[in-house]
Design a protein around this motif. Sequence first.
Motif, PDB file in Angstrom:
ATOM      1  N   VAL A   8      -7.876  -0.689   3.815  1.00 55.57           N
ATOM      2  CA  VAL A   8      -7.045  -0.905   5.008  1.00 55.57           C
ATOM      3  C   VAL A   8      -7.204  -2.361   5.431  1.00 55.57           C
ATOM      4  O   VAL A   8      -8.304  -2.806   5.772  1.00 55.57           O
ATOM      5  CB  VAL A   8      -7.463   0.027   6.167  1.00 55.57           C
ATOM      6  N   GLY A   9      -6.092  -3.106   5.412  1.00 57.61           N
ATOM      7  CA  GLY A   9      -6.124  -4.525   5.772  1.00 57.61           C
ATOM      8  C   GLY A   9      -6.094  -5.385   4.528  1.00 57.61           C
ATOM      9  O   GLY A   9      -6.997  -5.327   3.697  1.00 57.61           O
ATOM     10  N   GLY A  10      -5.027  -6.170   4.404  1.00 55.28           N
ATOM     11  CA  GLY A  10      -4.898  -7.077   3.256  1.00 55.28           C
ATOM     12  C   GLY A  10      -5.127  -8.512   3.684  1.00 55.28           C
ATOM     13  O   GLY A  10      -4.363  -9.407   3.351  1.00 55.28           O
ATOM     14  N   MET A  12      -8.391 -11.557   4.242  1.00 51.78           N
ATOM     15  CA  MET A  12      -9.333 -12.205   3.311  1.00 51.78           C
ATOM     16  C   MET A  12     -10.203 -11.167   2.605  1.00 51.78           C
ATOM     17  O   MET A  12     -10.363 -11.184   1.387  1.00 51.78           O
ATOM     18  CB  MET A  12     -10.256 -13.164   4.073  1.00 51.78           C
ATOM     19  N   HIS A  31      -3.439  -0.934   2.230  1.00 55.12           N
ATOM     20  CA  HIS A  31      -2.621  -0.540   3.385  1.00 55.12           C
ATOM     21  C   HIS A  31      -2.603  -1.725   4.352  1.00 55.12           C
ATOM     22  O   HIS A  31      -3.593  -1.982   5.033  1.00 55.12           O
ATOM     23  CB  HIS A  31      -3.226   0.681   4.085  1.00 55.12           C
ATOM     24  N   LEU A 139      -8.578  -8.664  14.523  1.00 50.01           N
ATOM     25  CA  LEU A 139      -7.392  -8.223  15.257  1.00 50.01           C
ATOM     26  C   LEU A 139      -6.969  -6.831  14.795  1.00 50.01           C
ATOM     27  O   LEU A 139      -5.784  -6.523  14.690  1.00 50.01           O
ATOM     28  CB  LEU A 139      -6.264  -9.242  15.057  1.00 50.01           C
ATOM     29  N   HIS A 221      -5.541 -18.219  23.393  1.00 49.18           N
ATOM     30  CA  HIS A 221      -4.383 -18.088  22.514  1.00 49.18           C
ATOM     31  C   HIS A 221      -3.353 -17.200  23.186  1.00 49.18           C
ATOM     32  O   HIS A 221      -3.697 -16.310  23.947  1.00 49.18           O
ATOM     33  CB  HIS A 221      -4.793 -17.436  21.192  1.00 49.18           C
TER      34      HIS A 221
END
Length: 450
Positions: A8-10, A12, A31, A139, A221
């Motif tokens: 899960v998470g593409g 780094m 994913h 995040l 930010h």
Amino acid sequence: MTQTLHIVGGGMAGSEAAWQAAQAGLKVVIHEMRPSVETFAHRTGKLAEMVCSNSFRSDDDEQNAVGLLHWEMRRAGGIVMAMAAQHRLPAGGALAVDREAFSQAVTDALMAHPNISRSDAEITALPDSGHWIIATGPLTSDALGQAIAAETGTDALAFFDAIAPIVHADSIDMDTAWLQSRYDKGETEEEQRAYVNCPMTKPEYEAFIDALLAAEKAEFHEGETAGYFDGCLPIEVMAERGRETLRHGPMKPIGLTNAHKPDDKPYAVVQLRRDNALGTLFNIVGFQTKMKYGAQTEVLRMIPGLQNARFARLGGIHRNTFLNSPTLLDNQMRLRSKPHLRFAGQITGVEGYVESAAMGLAAGRMAVAEILGRPLPVIPQDTAHGALIHHITGGAEAKSFQPMNVNFGLFRPLEGIKGGRRGRKDRYKAYTDRAKADWETWLAAQEVPA
Ligand SMILES: Cc1cc2nc3c(=O)[nH]c(=O)nc-3n(C[C@H](O)[C@H](O)[C@H](O)COP(=O)(O)OP(=O)(O)OC[C@H]3O[C@@H](n4cnc5c(N)ncnc54)[C@H](O)[C@@H]3O)c2cc1C
């Protein structure tokens, strides 16, 4: 039957984990929710996007811990380092890249791999079964963040946080500072001497407050809330509330006696607390700050005892989702309560592109060994990968755990090397030599005979 590894998470970490696992023959599904669900910092739907700077920092593999991490990742056939080399920009000793070309190249390489496929859906709950690596970064989407918090306890998952700077112990001037816990609290002598104390006279305190108020601060930010949690106000915000506020907060001088000048009552005292089991790093207690890095070093070096301080990490404030890994993860980076879930990247409490990718590399290889039933020797603690993993999964103090960059303060000391600048050069070279030898041995042990 081929078993599938879900990542899960593409970013780094997820990209590097996917590459390592696919190269070893596993089927991998990444994913990645972008671009259908966005984060405030990412701008594209590409994998391995660099959200801010375009630098992987120092490439010096003999004198710099992050350069050593580069070296280890290259030796392990890492995709992040390979694509960084292809899209490198001139940047002195740093490894900077063309960010667009870099993330496009990582995306292309992963998507062209016969063992890798991608799903664009956001994962909103913790999966009950299968093999998973969760690498959703600082995040992490709200829904998944809530699911993780529900599993681990909300205190264990820090949302939006302030970080205090961390100092290398050997750069503190102990002729000025002294060791003592407030009111000599503690059962053992070690506990009674657990803090480093830096004293300030009234003129020193006044000058410090002036510099703090004048220092340049980082802006929030877009998308981040400017609300602070109670108990972790940045020092400059405290100073804005009143010149004496810090003297009644993190700089209060009570319960402390200057060991070098017992008759002089300090006007204010800055305390540093041990940050790792080795005792090589100390964090400045209550000194979370959003001063810009240049200003921060200047202002903090005004503190007597820290005039020559070297910082392992500077303070900062930004939203950051990370686990209290020392209590939640085992040394294979698996969630103790649900060991089919392995975590990688910044969510494990490392900081930075390189460190996150490195944790992806480690998690990917750990998953391969587990799924294919191969032995995986423990990553040696004296390598850069091993020092980081050791720190996040046990070496760090759980109570003050904050995301960490790789640095030589995490390495076990070597005997017989002199102090001073020359000594430091020799020491770092010896650390990197030791790490490289151990890393080669670890890699060789995983080679599968043809
Ligand atoms: C504003 C900001 C600025 C930064 N600047 C720098 C810098 O200049 N240099 C530096 O070294 N580091 C910087 N960092 C830290 C940086 O984010 C990390 O170093 C690095 O990108 C973390 O890698 P990662 O793989 O853990 O997470 P990421 O690279 O963030 O990857 C996580 C991926 O998970 C995806 N994701 C999240 N939730 C879900 C979900 N529920 N389902 C599916 N996918 C999901 C995200 O879309 C993202 O692609 C910065 C961080 C932030 C927040």
